[in-house]
Scaffold this motif. Structure first.
Motif, PDB file in Angstrom:
ATOM      1  N   PRO A 142     -14.352  -0.151   1.565  1.00 43.03           N
ATOM      2  CA  PRO A 142     -13.135  -0.087   2.377  1.00 43.03           C
ATOM      3  C   PRO A 142     -12.149  -1.237   2.188  1.00 43.03           C
ATOM      4  CG  PRO A 142     -14.958  -0.870   3.707  1.00 43.03           C
ATOM      5  CD  PRO A 142     -15.532  -0.533   2.364  1.00 43.03           C
ATOM      6  N   VAL A 143     -12.517  -2.247   1.418  1.00 41.08           N
ATOM      7  CA  VAL A 143     -11.637  -3.394   1.205  1.00 41.08           C
ATOM      8  C   VAL A 143     -11.139  -3.360  -0.234  1.00 41.08           C
ATOM      9  CG1 VAL A 143     -11.409  -5.903   1.368  1.00 41.08           C
ATOM     10  CG2 VAL A 143     -13.004  -4.695   2.883  1.00 41.08           C
ATOM     11  N   GLY A 144      -9.806  -3.318  -0.414  1.00 40.74           N
ATOM     12  CA  GLY A 144      -9.304  -3.171  -1.772  1.00 40.74           C
ATOM     13  C   GLY A 144      -7.881  -3.643  -1.944  1.00 40.74           C
ATOM     14  N   THR A 145      -7.430  -3.569  -3.185  1.00 39.75           N
ATOM     15  CA  THR A 145      -6.052  -3.883  -3.520  1.00 39.75           C
ATOM     16  C   THR A 145      -5.131  -2.803  -2.964  1.00 39.75           C
ATOM     17  OG1 THR A 145      -6.135  -2.645  -5.589  1.00 39.75           O
ATOM     18  CG2 THR A 145      -6.835  -4.955  -5.662  1.00 39.75           C
ATOM     19  N   ALA A 146      -3.844  -3.008  -3.100  1.00 39.06           N
ATOM     20  CA  ALA A 146      -2.881  -2.012  -2.629  1.00 39.06           C
ATOM     21  C   ALA A 146      -3.122  -0.667  -3.298  1.00 39.06           C
ATOM     22  CB  ALA A 146      -1.459  -2.500  -2.889  1.00 39.06           C
ATOM     23  N   GLU A 147      -3.337  -0.692  -4.602  1.00 40.29           N
ATOM     24  CA  GLU A 147      -3.572   0.559  -5.342  1.00 40.29           C
ATOM     25  C   GLU A 147      -4.880   1.215  -4.905  1.00 40.29           C
ATOM     26  OE1 GLU A 147      -2.720  -2.345  -6.698  1.00 40.29           O
ATOM     27  OE2 GLU A 147      -0.639  -1.847  -7.247  1.00 40.29           O
ATOM     28  N   GLU A 148      -5.914   0.415  -4.702  1.00 40.20           N
ATOM     29  CA  GLU A 148      -7.195   0.969  -4.271  1.00 40.20           C
ATOM     30  C   GLU A 148      -7.112   1.538  -2.855  1.00 40.20           C
ATOM     31  OE1 GLU A 148     -10.085  -1.975  -6.960  1.00 40.20           O
ATOM     32  OE2 GLU A 148      -9.464  -2.558  -4.935  1.00 40.20           O
ATOM     33  N   CYS A 149      -6.387   0.862  -1.980  1.00 40.08           N
ATOM     34  CA  CYS A 149      -6.206   1.375  -0.620  1.00 40.08           C
ATOM     35  C   CYS A 149      -5.383   2.661  -0.623  1.00 40.08           C
ATOM     36  CB  CYS A 149      -5.540   0.318   0.266  1.00 40.08           C
ATOM     37  SG  CYS A 149      -6.652  -1.035   0.737  1.00 40.08           S
ATOM     38  N   ALA A 150      -4.403   2.755  -1.517  1.00 42.06           N
ATOM     39  CA  ALA A 150      -3.625   3.989  -1.642  1.00 42.06           C
ATOM     40  C   ALA A 150      -4.538   5.142  -2.034  1.00 42.06           C
ATOM     41  CB  ALA A 150      -2.509   3.807  -2.668  1.00 42.06           C
ATOM     42  N   ASP A 151      -5.464   4.889  -2.948  1.00 35.35           N
ATOM     43  CA  ASP A 151      -6.418   5.928  -3.340  1.00 35.35           C
ATOM     44  C   ASP A 151      -7.327   6.315  -2.176  1.00 35.35           C
ATOM     45  OD1 ASP A 151      -5.418   5.990  -5.928  1.00 35.35           O
ATOM     46  OD2 ASP A 151      -6.940   4.625  -6.728  1.00 35.35           O
ATOM     47  N   MET A 152      -7.720   5.334  -1.360  1.00 35.32           N
ATOM     48  CA  MET A 152      -8.558   5.633  -0.194  1.00 35.32           C
ATOM     49  C   MET A 152      -7.832   6.567   0.767  1.00 35.32           C
ATOM     50  SD  MET A 152     -10.115   1.898   0.729  1.00 35.32           S
ATOM     51  CE  MET A 152     -10.351   0.670  -0.554  1.00 35.32           C
ATOM     52  N   VAL A 171       0.841  -1.208   0.000  1.00 33.05           N
ATOM     53  CA  VAL A 171       0.000   0.000   0.000  1.00 33.05           C
ATOM     54  C   VAL A 171       0.871   1.251   0.000  1.00 33.05           C
ATOM     55  CG1 VAL A 171      -1.657   1.357   1.338  1.00 33.05           C
ATOM     56  CG2 VAL A 171      -1.984  -1.107   1.089  1.00 33.05           C
ATOM     57  N   VAL A 172       1.881   1.261   0.857  1.00 35.74           N
ATOM     58  CA  VAL A 172       2.763   2.428   0.934  1.00 35.74           C
ATOM     59  C   VAL A 172       3.497   2.636  -0.389  1.00 35.74           C
ATOM     60  CG1 VAL A 172       4.781   3.411   2.083  1.00 35.74           C
ATOM     61  CG2 VAL A 172       3.015   2.257   3.438  1.00 35.74           C
ATOM     62  N   ASN A 173       3.973   1.560  -0.978  1.00 34.57           N
ATOM     63  CA  ASN A 173       4.662   1.667  -2.270  1.00 34.57           C
ATOM     64  C   ASN A 173       3.722   2.172  -3.362  1.00 34.57           C
ATOM     65  OD1 ASN A 173       7.064   0.769  -1.180  1.00 34.57           O
ATOM     66  ND2 ASN A 173       6.733  -1.377  -1.736  1.00 34.57           N
ATOM     67  N   ALA A 174       2.474   1.708  -3.333  1.00 35.32           N
ATOM     68  CA  ALA A 174       1.496   2.159  -4.329  1.00 35.32           C
ATOM     69  C   ALA A 174       1.188   3.642  -4.143  1.00 35.32           C
ATOM     70  CB  ALA A 174       0.212   1.331  -4.224  1.00 35.32           C
ATOM     71  N   PHE A 175       1.098   4.074  -2.895  1.00 30.14           N
ATOM     72  CA  PHE A 175       0.841   5.491  -2.617  1.00 30.14           C
ATOM     73  C   PHE A 175       2.016   6.335  -3.099  1.00 30.14           C
ATOM     74  CE2 PHE A 175       0.617   9.374  -0.184  1.00 30.14           C
ATOM     75  CZ  PHE A 175      -0.743   9.626  -0.048  1.00 30.14           C
ATOM     76  N   ALA A 176       3.230   5.893  -2.786  1.00 31.25           N
ATOM     77  CA  ALA A 176       4.426   6.646  -3.183  1.00 31.25           C
ATOM     78  C   ALA A 176       4.547   6.721  -4.693  1.00 31.25           C
ATOM     79  CB  ALA A 176       5.667   6.005  -2.574  1.00 31.25           C
ATOM     80  N   ALA A 177       4.227   5.619  -5.374  1.00 29.38           N
ATOM     81  CA  ALA A 177       4.356   5.585  -6.833  1.00 29.38           C
ATOM     82  C   ALA A 177       3.362   6.517  -7.502  1.00 29.38           C
ATOM     83  CB  ALA A 177       4.160   4.149  -7.330  1.00 29.38           C
ATOM     84  N   LYS A 178       2.163   6.623  -6.945  1.00 28.99           N
ATOM     85  CA  LYS A 178       1.123   7.424  -7.595  1.00 28.99           C
ATOM     86  C   LYS A 178       1.130   8.883  -7.140  1.00 28.99           C
ATOM     87  CE  LYS A 178      -3.759   7.261  -8.906  1.00 28.99           C
ATOM     88  NZ  LYS A 178      -4.999   6.441  -8.857  1.00 28.99           N
ATOM     89  N   PHE A 191     -10.345   3.403   8.706  1.00 32.91           N
ATOM     90  CA  PHE A 191     -10.129   1.950   8.684  1.00 32.91           C
ATOM     91  C   PHE A 191     -10.295   1.464   7.250  1.00 32.91           C
ATOM     92  CE2 PHE A 191     -10.333   2.335  13.133  1.00 32.91           C
ATOM     93  CZ  PHE A 191     -10.032   1.124  13.750  1.00 32.91           C
ATOM     94  N   ILE A 192      -9.284   0.728   6.772  1.00 39.43           N
ATOM     95  CA  ILE A 192      -9.353   0.088   5.467  1.00 39.43           C
ATOM     96  C   ILE A 192      -8.798  -1.324   5.597  1.00 39.43           C
ATOM     97  CG2 ILE A 192      -9.245   2.220   4.124  1.00 39.43           C
ATOM     98  CD1 ILE A 192      -6.273   1.742   3.700  1.00 39.43           C
ATOM     99  N   ALA A 193      -9.011  -2.131   4.573  1.00 42.48           N
ATOM    100  CA  ALA A 193      -8.624  -3.537   4.677  1.00 42.48           C
ATOM    101  C   ALA A 193      -8.176  -4.088   3.323  1.00 42.48           C
ATOM    102  CB  ALA A 193      -9.792  -4.367   5.219  1.00 42.48           C
TER     103      ALA A 193
END
Length: 498
Positions: free
Chosen positions: A145-155, A31-38, A103-105
């Motif tokens: 609230p439940v998603g992939t790493a990229e979706e959680c990064a967007d959340m 999730v952190v890597n996806a957030f940093a990348a985007k 809260f996300i998952a």
């Protein structure tokens, strides 16, 4: 902009001890890597911090994680269920964290790893929400609230404007001057709900302000302020003789803010502007109000305390200049027919003019000029009504909204997205032609039915999604969180036979 919070979100992964801890560790990193990348780990002053201390499985781990994110300067929290999660520890983390929490998952990654690699966070989120309710903990949970790493990064990214507003409210002081003008009961402001929101208010007499203004006479900073104003106004500087007084007033307000903010970090002002202001100060404060709002210090007119509170929330969410306008007058039929009907997809009753005397920042006007206040000059000498900033508001997307406490101290709010049309208003003041889908129904069954005042805050862009979540989070009941309902979706009081 100044006077707005910066958010640092600490993401803490949690794990139920009967699930592989590696699921939460690896999924958090993803999730952190996806957030940093985007987005980058820093986004216009906001940032994401990955708590490395531990995966929270127990209450002891919860305390360790809490201390770590506090030490890192986090003022917002993301609890991430990498697997089912420990419902007690994870909700205690949100309970003891001094700031907004989400809260996300994690969604499952692949069909090839549903034996040892299944996390069941979809199930765990249900228990987390149940435990939050048991503990009376309010947390932000996204629509999905439940998603992939990229979706959680967007959340997490979508949580930033919500968190900014919530952090800002906890450290906000509203400074007001004078009681609201006579016949402006609509600007009634029960202060109990301000305290419930964590907002401080300092109510002052306009006589106190007048005394402070007079003490700034001859301030050595006035010439520099006048030069700033001249550069901003350019050819629109039609009343240069009033600039020294306006500069003196601006310095008075800025000094007041610094001297009176106390332990609070952020300030908004509810100012008095009539009826005695003009004759005693010798000008109108509209232009100065517009300049302070442009600096990130929202200023409302007519001592509208919930108006400036709404403006501050809008500034936090949008990270942009806001304004406060009257929902003012209809668009004439000939103007609609000539300039709107065949050019834009709006019915006549979906348009109106938003107006105020001159409080909108020059950056949000297509062109601006310093003039006298025409309405006030009908009953006062023109020379004491100088200082208003006039111009048509820039076209583009807007959100019209307001948070209000009712007379019996209940919170309610409305949000309506629309746009300012690129059509000349042919009128005076800071003004624009607004178009909001189904405005006529919204006007009748929300603004009138729910007894909202004529002032509304305006954010320049579509921010309804974040504002809706902010208002829900701070306790506005869903039945009192209104929006411009689309055709076919009836209001409770709407006549079905119309």
């Amino acid at each position: 902009m100044n006077n707005l919070p910066k958010v640092k979100v600490g993401i803490v992964a949690v794990s139920r001890d009967c699930f592989p801890e590696s699921l939460s560790v690896n999924r958090r990193k993803a999730v952190v890597n996806a957030f940093a990348a985007k987005y980058g780990l820093e986004v216009d002053g906001d940032s994401l911090y990955e708590c490395p201390v531990c995966i929270v499985e127990s209450e002891i781990h919860m305390v360790q994680a809490l201390e770590d994110i506090k030490a890192a300067g986090c003022n917002a929290l993301c609890v991430y269920l990498g697997n089912f999660g420990p419902e007690i520890s994870e909700t205690l983390l949100a309970k003891h964290f001094d700031g907004p929490a989400m809260f996300i998952a994690a969604a499952e990654e692949t069909q090839d790893n549903l034996m040892g690699g299944r996390g069941d966070a979809y199930c765990g989120m249900l228990n987390a929400s149940y435990n939050l309710k048991l503990r009376n903990v309010t947390a932000y949970i996204p629509e999905e609230p439940v998603g992939t790493a990229e979706e959680c990064a967007d959340m997490i990214y979508n949580f930033l404007p919500i968190a900014r507003a919530l952090v800002g409210l906890k450290s906000l002081k509203i400074i007001s001057f004078g009681p609201r003008p006579l016949n402006f009961l609509a600007c009634n402001a029960p202060i109990k709900q301000l305290y419930n929101l964590g907002v401080e208010i300092e109510e002052n007499s306009e006589l106190d302000l007048f005394e402070a203004f007079n003490k700034h006479a001859g301030d050595e900073r006035i010439p520099a302020k006048v030069k700033e104003m001249e550069e901003e106004l350019g050819e629109g500087n039609l009343k240069p003789e009033i600039l020294p007084k306006l500069a003196q007033y601006e310095l008075t307000l800025l000094d007041w803010v610094e001297e009176h903010k106390g332990y609070r970090e952020y300030v908004a002002i509810a100012g008095k502007c009539w009826p005695a202001f003009q004759t005693q100060f010798g000008f109108v404060p509209c232009y100065v109000n517009s300049r302070l709002t442009g600096m990130g210090i929202p200023v409302s007119c007519e001592v509208d305390i919930y108006g400036c509170l709404s403006e501050f929330i809008g500034a936090c969410v949008s990270k942009d200049i806001v304004t406060l306008l009257d929902i003012n007058n209809t668009v004439p039929a000939d103007m609609y027919k000539e300039s709107i009907k065949d050019n834009y997809d709006y019915k006549h009753n979906e348009t109106f003019m938003g107006f105020h005397c001159g409080n909108t920042c020059s950056k949000k006007l297509s062109a601006c000029s310093m003039k006298y206040q025409m309405i006030m000059a009908r009953s006062l000498p023109e020379e004491v009504t100088q200082g208003t900033l006039e111009g048509d508001i820039v076209p583009g997307d807007i959100t019209f909204f307001r948070l209000q406490s009712t007379a019996d101290c209940k919170l309610r709010a409305y949000i309506a997205q629309g746009e300012v049309l690129p059509v000349a208003t042919r009128s005076f003041g800071a003004i624009g032609i607004f178009a909001i889908p189904e405005m006529a129904r919204f006007y009748r069954h929300v603004l009138i039915e729910k007894n909202y005042p004529h002032h509304g805050a305006v954010a320049f862009g579509h921010y309804g999604k974040a504002l809706y979540e902010v208002f829900k989070f701070i306790g506005v009941p869903v039945e009192d969180l209104n929006f411009n309902q689309p055709k076919g979706m009836m209001y409770p009081t709407e006549n079905p036979f119309m």
